[in-house]
Design a protein around this motif. Structure first.
Motif, PDB file in Angstrom:
ATOM      1  N   ILE A   1     -17.509 -21.371  -7.508  1.00 44.61           N
ATOM      2  CA  ILE A   1     -17.344 -20.185  -6.349  1.00 44.61           C
ATOM      3  C   ILE A   1     -18.512 -19.885  -5.749  1.00 44.61           C
ATOM      4  O   ILE A   1     -19.280 -19.359  -6.650  1.00 44.61           O
ATOM      5  CB  ILE A   1     -16.237 -19.067  -6.738  1.00 44.61           C
ATOM      6  N   LEU A   2     -18.753 -19.498  -4.469  1.00 43.06           N
ATOM      7  CA  LEU A   2     -19.865 -18.988  -3.829  1.00 43.06           C
ATOM      8  C   LEU A   2     -19.698 -17.765  -3.434  1.00 43.06           C
ATOM      9  O   LEU A   2     -18.637 -17.533  -2.796  1.00 43.06           O
ATOM     10  CB  LEU A   2     -20.421 -19.923  -2.919  1.00 43.06           C
TER      11      LEU A   2
ATOM     12  N   LEU B   1     -24.032 -23.720   0.880  1.00 40.22           N
ATOM     13  CA  LEU B   1     -22.744 -24.483   1.141  1.00 40.22           C
ATOM     14  C   LEU B   1     -23.159 -25.866   1.533  1.00 40.22           C
ATOM     15  O   LEU B   1     -22.325 -26.759   1.183  1.00 40.22           O
ATOM     16  CB  LEU B   1     -21.767 -23.856   2.255  1.00 40.22           C
ATOM     17  N   SER B   2     -24.348 -26.039   2.407  1.00 39.79           N
ATOM     18  CA  SER B   2     -24.658 -27.365   2.921  1.00 39.79           C
ATOM     19  C   SER B   2     -25.160 -28.151   1.825  1.00 39.79           C
ATOM     20  O   SER B   2     -25.282 -29.458   2.027  1.00 39.79           O
ATOM     21  CB  SER B   2     -25.580 -26.929   3.894  1.00 39.79           C
TER      22      SER B   2
ATOM     23  N   LEU C   1     -15.453 -19.662  -1.022  1.00 35.84           N
ATOM     24  CA  LEU C   1     -16.434 -18.782  -0.647  1.00 35.84           C
ATOM     25  C   LEU C   1     -15.569 -17.504  -0.635  1.00 35.84           C
ATOM     26  O   LEU C   1     -14.902 -17.361   0.297  1.00 35.84           O
ATOM     27  CB  LEU C   1     -17.129 -19.114   0.694  1.00 35.84           C
ATOM     28  N   LEU C   2     -16.394 -16.633  -1.173  1.00 33.37           N
ATOM     29  CA  LEU C   2     -15.797 -15.148  -1.219  1.00 33.37           C
ATOM     30  C   LEU C   2     -16.943 -14.366  -0.442  1.00 33.37           C
ATOM     31  O   LEU C   2     -18.310 -14.521  -1.013  1.00 33.37           O
ATOM     32  CB  LEU C   2     -15.662 -14.477  -2.451  1.00 33.37           C
ATOM     33  N   THR C   3     -16.817 -13.766   0.809  1.00 33.34           N
ATOM     34  CA  THR C   3     -18.139 -13.300   1.476  1.00 33.34           C
ATOM     35  C   THR C   3     -17.572 -11.916   1.888  1.00 33.34           C
ATOM     36  O   THR C   3     -16.542 -11.271   2.466  1.00 33.34           O
ATOM     37  CB  THR C   3     -18.416 -14.165   2.780  1.00 33.34           C
ATOM     38  N   ASP C   4     -18.760 -11.124   1.821  1.00 38.16           N
ATOM     39  CA  ASP C   4     -18.658  -9.830   2.537  1.00 38.16           C
ATOM     40  C   ASP C   4     -18.891  -9.816   4.218  1.00 38.16           C
ATOM     41  O   ASP C   4     -19.344 -10.980   4.455  1.00 38.16           O
ATOM     42  CB  ASP C   4     -19.733  -8.857   1.990  1.00 38.16           C
TER      43      ASP C   4
END
Length: 952
Positions: A708-709, A745-746, A753-756
């Protein structure tokens, strides 16, 4: 003497006198020529006489036929006259009446009035008669009526009069209608003269010429013209004078309104400006065409002055714009407030949850619970304010899903029971067996209502108990009408105060908020939510006795049968418990499981040979189990999980939860839960504890679901998510901005993807949009799950993140249970052979190692170290922004700094920072920018102080 008869023929008698009787003898006598001539003449006379007689007879027949026809015609004429609804009288030359009709004879009062009028001076004297005369007379019924009388001469073929005919027609109804029409017309004209409106009718003939057939109103007030100015020859409408009064910008539209090109049959309207008596006016026009049989068109319409209305509308529009701007400012403020509060709450609640899983002593755990309660109250206040704001703005929408009402009540009770039991309160649950197994509705909002009601009940109850009951009020096979009520034995509410409790920010007493806390929004939110679901909320209370608050909803039934283990269906249970309330609630639960139930009070004797699958008894009742062949469950009023002691299973009825009862039945019958294998009841020597929802969710998140990113710019939040994912058995990589996340990701394969949402260089919204475009460009067959982590709890945030290309939202503060549920929902499960053998059942030692290894002090030290390191970088960046006079960058750096500062300081320094941040977005930005260096020095002093305390 013989009688002598007269001779039948006179001619023969004559011959006898002339020639004697011998003529008649049979003797032959010669006949002379004269005799023959005379005979012939006699015959001719006879023939002529016969012809005349025949002609006379024919003439008589013709006369009779003509007489009959005359009688028929006379009868028809008399019938026709009698059929007329008018009085008719025929006079001869001498003035005598020679004929009347039935109406004349049946209405003597009318006849008398008619006769008097006929005999009046001068009436009927001329050959051509007089014009109709209108008279008033009193009818036979005594009512005054009006009539018209005609008198016309009857002329012979020679042209001379032979008499006269008079007719009286009653026109009372016509005159009444005429008067009513005049009154209506006068009233209409009075109305239109007193209000700024012109009503008109235009007839457009087959040649396209417009005729103004009717107009009423103050034309001058609207157009500065007199009605005569609009007319040409006769009633022909002149458009040029009218168009000369129209505002130049509206002339074209006005021409299209009344021009032949728009002669369709649809109603048309237009708002335009015209120069009236008092200057420029706004006028609304409506025109309705109506086709006529001869091909012409009638146009009916009106003009009305809407100047004042337009002025009010403009004022309303301005007020609306102001309100919308204020609403947007309010929404922006709430979003900012949500973010500013939820960001530190993310660290506070998340770290408290982790801290609670570390080895701490009893005193520390007591302090921890107090902190957790305070954090929960703060979060509840925030949620109440946000929910009320969304409800007030109409932004709150229902999200209907399938849910089990019994599990919903269990989950709410699980959250609130500990708080009630800490105060020594009993908690009771009663759910009718007829409640459907699966319903459709917004379970989140139903849970919120029930949580609010339970929270109030616990808050205002010092001793006694809290009871939750769900009953069916109606069932039409497709919907169930439910009533869910919460009853307490608390302080109660005076009757005069009860109605105001549903008003926002209102509590029963002024001292309530100081003594018990709260915003006074709970019941207001409950009422709004219930009404949103077409339901209602009712309250009944008595001071010193208690309060009952219930809400009613009507929900669709998806599945009537309760989802329960098949092994329990059809079994027989005996309930032998002293508490009638507990026995009734238990019986309803057992019936829902498909069991047959027999209730028997402990005071009643048992019949010989009585048998059952399950026997429920009081803990002190050890005699009944020796008399009944059954598996025994002792039902206790003590709070706590179900346990096994002395080879007896003790089931807590404080509260009597549905899931606890099912697990207890499965355990004593040694059955497996075939409805949910992963939730199979666990039997051990220590007993069966109620399943921890987090542990249950962890079993659904197997290891090796992929890498997980995480894109999160705040160091404290980074450490929190790292530890939470580690507890869930998942590996991750963390970057602190959207640009680095896109590059990662690239170049790598990530499962999620967990993103603020708010990050430097590239925000979470921009990151999601850019990555979706990248997937489309390369034709990717796999869509990367993207989950937003946001502290903005407003309704529009979910729409915004989905519009950006994200799949779901996690609200900060992040907690393990919702995090694990989202990951289970969006990460596809890997084949069993590819999973690593990492257990999800973490014990206290493992949790301690993940949270720092040495409990609270280690956790605090790590958080402080992260805060110190990040804040020093933020301070350097803040100073650089001041030197560069970059207000926008300074605002971003200050925002980051304050997000962490709230975890360690809630005094004047934090308030000063918030004021500076607010000022950076106003016209005082330059002044605020100049004050930032001084604020930075104070933050550095705080960091030094905190580090010194930690070193000690």
């Amino acid at each position: 003497m013989p009688t002598t008869l007269p001779h039948p023929l006179p001619g023969i008698a004559a011959f006898e006198a002339l020639y004697g009787a011998a003529w008649v003898d049979n003797q032959a006598t010669p006949i002379s020529a004269t005799t023959l001539v005379l005979a012939a003449l006699l015959i001719l006379v006879a023939v002529v006489a016969l012809g005349l007689a025949w002609l006379l007879q024919a003439q008589v027949s013709k006369v009779k036929r003509l007489h009959a026809e005359l009688l028929t015609q006379r009868s028809f004429s008399e019938g026709a006259l009698d059929a007329l609804p008018a009085s008719v009288v025929i006079h001869g030359l001498n003035g005598h009446i020679v004929g009347t009709n039935a109406y004349y004879r049946q209405h003597p009062a009318a006849a008398e009035a008619m006769t008097a009028a006929i005999l009046a001076e001068g009436f009927g004297e001329t050959a051509n008669g007089h014009e109709p005369r209108e008279i008033d007379y009193t009818a036979d019924d005594g009512i005054s009526r009006q009539a018209l009388i005609w008198n016309r001469p009857i002329l012979a073929e020679s042209g001379g009069p032979v008499g006269s005919i008079s007719i009286l027609i009653d026109i009372t109804e016509f005159r009444d209608a005429e008067r009513a029409a005049r009154i209506t017309d006068r009233g209409l004209r009075d109305i239109v003269q007193r209000i700024p409106v012109v009503v008109f009718t235009i007839l457009k003939d087959t040649q396209g010429v417009r005729h103004l057939t009717f107009a009423a109103g103050d034309v001058r007030a609207l157009f500065g013209l007199e009605l005569a100015d609009l007319l040409g020859m006769g009633d022909v409408l002149q458009e040029r004078p009218l168009q000369g009064r129209i505002h130049p910008d509206d002339i074209a539209a006005f021409g299209r309104l009344i021009s032949p090109a728009t002669a369709g049959l649809q109603q048309r309207s237009l708002d335009f400006r015209a120069f009236g008596r008092d200057g420029l006016r706004w006028i609304h026009a409506t025109l309705a065409p109506q086709p006529l049989p001869d091909g012409s068109v009638r146009l009916i319409g009106y003009f009305i002055d809407t100047t004042e209305l337009n002025a009010r509308n403009e004022a309303l529009r301005i007020a609306r714009d102001v309100a919308e701007r204020a609403s947007k400012a309010k929404a922006d403020f709430l979003a900012t407030m949500s973010h500013e509060i939820r960001t530190p709450m993310n660290g506070v609640i998340g770290m408290l949850e982790l801290l609670g899983r570390t080895p701490i002593d009893a005193e520390q755990r007591e302090l921890l619970r107090a902190v957790e309660d305070s954090a929960d109250v703060l979060l509840q206040v925030l949620n109440d304010i946000l929910d009320f704001s969304k409800l007030e703005a109409g932004d709150l929408r229902l999200d209907e899903t399938l849910f089990d009402p019994r599990v919903l009540v269990d989950n709410v009770i699980s959250v609130m029971a500990a708080r009630a039991q800490t105060k020594g309160l009993g908690v009771h649950i009663a759910i009718d067996a007829t409640v459907a197994g699966t319903l459709r509705g917004d379970s989140v909002r139903l849970r919120q209502i029930l949580l609010n009601l339970l929270s109030n009940a616990i808050k205002f109850t010092e001793r006694g108990s809290i009871a939750v009951r769900m009953v069916v009020l109606g069932d039409d096979n497709e919907h169930q009408h439910l009533r869910i009520s919460v009853t307490d034995t608390g302080i109660g509410i005076p009757e005069e105060k009860q109605a105001t409790l549903f008003n926002p920010f209102t509590q029963a007493e002024a001292s309530t908020s100081r003594r018990y806390g709260g915003t006074g929004l709970g019941l207001a939110i409950c009422r709004h939510l219930a009404e949103l679901m077409d339901g209602s909320v009712e309250l009944s209370s008595e001071p010193g006795v208690g309060t009952t608050v219930g809400f009613e909803v009507r929900l669709p039934v998806v599945r009537r049968e309760v989802i329960a283990p098949a092994g329990l269906h059809g079994r027989h249970a005996v309930v032998r418990i002293g508490s009638a309330e507990t026995a009734a609630a238990l019986s309803e639960h057992l019936k829902s499981l498909g069991m047959t139930v027999e209730q028997s009070m402990p005071s009643q004797s048992l019949r010989e040979g009585m048998a059952a699958s399950l026997l429920f008894v009081d803990p002190a009742d050890k005699d009944s189990e020796t008399r009944i062949s059954a598996h025994v469950i002792a039902v206790t009023g003590d709070a706590g999980p179900s346990t096994v002691r002395d080879e007896r299973l003790f089931l807590s009825a404080n509260p009597l939860k549905w899931q606890s009862l099912v697990r207890a039945c499965l355990v004593v019958l040694e059955l497996r839960d075939d409805t949910s294998p992963e939730n199979d009841a666990r039997f051990s020597s220590g007993g069966i504890a109620d399943a921890d929802p987090l542990l249950l969710s962890l079993t659904g998140v197997p290891a090796d679901r992929g890498h997980i990113l995480v894109a999160e710019d705040h160091p404290v939040s980074q450490k929190l998510i790292l530890r939470q994912l580690a507890i869930l058995g998942l590996s991750c990589e963390v970057v602190d901005n959207g640009r680095d996340a896109f590059e990662a990701l690239s170049g790598n394969e990530y499962a999620m993807l967990l993103t603020d949402c708010n990050m430097p260089l590239m925000s979470g919204y921009e990151l999601a949009t850019a990555w979706r475009q990248h997937e489309a460009e390369i034709g990717s067959q796999r869509r990367l799950p993207i989950i937003a982590m946001t502290a903005n709890a407003l309704a529009g945030e979910a729409v915004r993140v989905r519009n950006a290309g994200m799949d779901d939202v996690l609200s900060k503060p992040l907690q393990l249970l919702p995090l694990s549920q989202k990951i289970s929902q969006w990460l596809p499960e890997q084949p069993a052979s590819s999973r690593s053998h990492v257990s999800n059942a973490y014990d206290a030692t493992q949790l301690a190692s993940l949270t720092g290894g040495n409990g609270e002090s280690g956790l605090h030290a790590e958080m402080l170290q992260a805060f110190s390191s990040a804040s020093r970088d933020d301070l350097l960046e803040l100073r650089r922004c001041v030197e560069m006079d970059d207000t926008a960058a300074a605002s971003l750096s200050l925002h980051r700094l304050l997000g962490a500062l709230q975890l360690f300081n809630d005094g004047a320094l934090l308030s000063q920072g918030k004021q500076l941040l607010e000022s950076l977005h106003t016209e005082r930005a330059n002044e605020a920018l100049s004050r930032l260096p001084g604020f930075a020095l104070e933050v550095e002093a705080l960091l030094s102080s905190l580090n010194s305390q930690l070193a000690e």
